[in-house]
Design an enzyme around this catalytic site. Sequence first.
Site, PDB file in Angstrom:
ATOM      1  N   SER A  51      -1.447  17.167 -11.607  1.00 39.93           N
ATOM      2  CA  SER A  51      -1.645  16.757 -12.981  1.00 39.93           C
ATOM      3  C   SER A  51      -1.697  18.028 -13.239  1.00 39.93           C
ATOM      4  CB  SER A  51      -2.763  15.241 -12.860  1.00 39.93           C
ATOM      5  OG  SER A  51      -3.036  15.552 -14.602  1.00 39.93           O
TER       6      SER A  51
ATOM      7  N   ASP B 131       0.795  -1.116  -0.209  1.00 38.61           N
ATOM      8  CA  ASP B 131       0.352  -0.349   0.435  1.00 38.61           C
ATOM      9  C   ASP B 131       1.212   1.364  -0.267  1.00 38.61           C
ATOM     10  OD1 ASP B 131      -1.694   2.030   2.534  1.00 38.61           O
ATOM     11  OD2 ASP B 131      -1.754   1.799   0.308  1.00 38.61           O
TER      12      ASP B 131
END
Length: 329
Positions: A198, A34
């Site tokens: 992004s 994870d």
Amino acid sequence: VTGSGVASPQQYDVEYLTPISVGTPPLVLNLNLDTGSSDLWVFSSELPPSEINGQTVYDPTKSTSAKKLEGATWEIEYGDGSSSEGDVYIDSVAIGDLTVTAQAVQAAKNVSAEFTADTHDDGLLGLAFNTINTVQPTRQKTFYDNAQSILDAPVFTADLKDDAPGHYNFGYIDSSAYTGNISYLPVDSSQGFWMFTSPGYAISKGGYKITEMKGIADTGTTLLLLPTSVVLAYYKQVDGARYEGTQGGYIFACSATLPDFVFAVGNNARITVPGKYINYAPTDSSGTTCFGGIQKDIGIGFSIFGDVALKAAFVVFDGPNQQLGWAAK
Ligand SMILES: O[C@H]1CN[C@@H](c2nc(-c3ccc(C(F)(F)F)cc3)no2)C1
């Protein structure tokens, strides 16, 4: 030194499990690697039997290399509200040929019902930054932290696949695992996550939309959780899609055609998440209505690029250079 572990998808790619060896003699546990947390914890012999349901348990008294970290405790809660807690041993942990001899192995004394019900998952191996490790009074290093000094290159990569086994590799970049170039983005690790921004997105053949999406690369989250404005724009392109409160997200007819979701990596690289990945799973056994793989990131404070997005890319996690590399595949 390098190491590689297979990442096997569970049903609907809800999570990916990787065989890890712990202790002496080596006990193989299937762990959920994870990148959104930093505790390595395992089901253990210290749990009440009622909280174990088929999982393989680590018994530190049976490992000749285990040493109790006296006075150390831990307690963690995940994004879905699940939790676990326990105490800590220092023991040997290996992924493939990569062995860390003095790794903090957090033994569970209690786990929430969701973990008990997840019968194939023997625990988690956190790969985020150790500033969010929960061990008290002294936080512990991650497997990646401890491996860095012996790795050929101080990186690990995630190559998750849609309904197929992928790999987590440590210490090298497998150039046969991706196409084109790897585009690197700076990471903001101030909150302990692999956080990046992004600059924009496109929906299928639609125009490119400039909108900053600050998010984390999180292999432990199943779906792609994005800003509401982006999610609305996406489902506007899906006939009959609607937000269903009782299901907690956007649903649509399983027969719907879902557009691809393209997100920008820097100014001239793109990762395309195929529409197929965004038709996540049926909401009931009739298979009429399906749940979206893109959902809102409401209340989290940032977006989460979970498995739905990550399985469309080859991702390089580079701690020393604080950067994330993205490539198509
Ligand atoms: O906390 C954030 C860090 N990464 C995300 C994450 N979530 C889980 C998780 C795994 C298994 C379960 C259960 F088995 F169903 F209980 C629940 C949560 N693992 O990583 C969210």
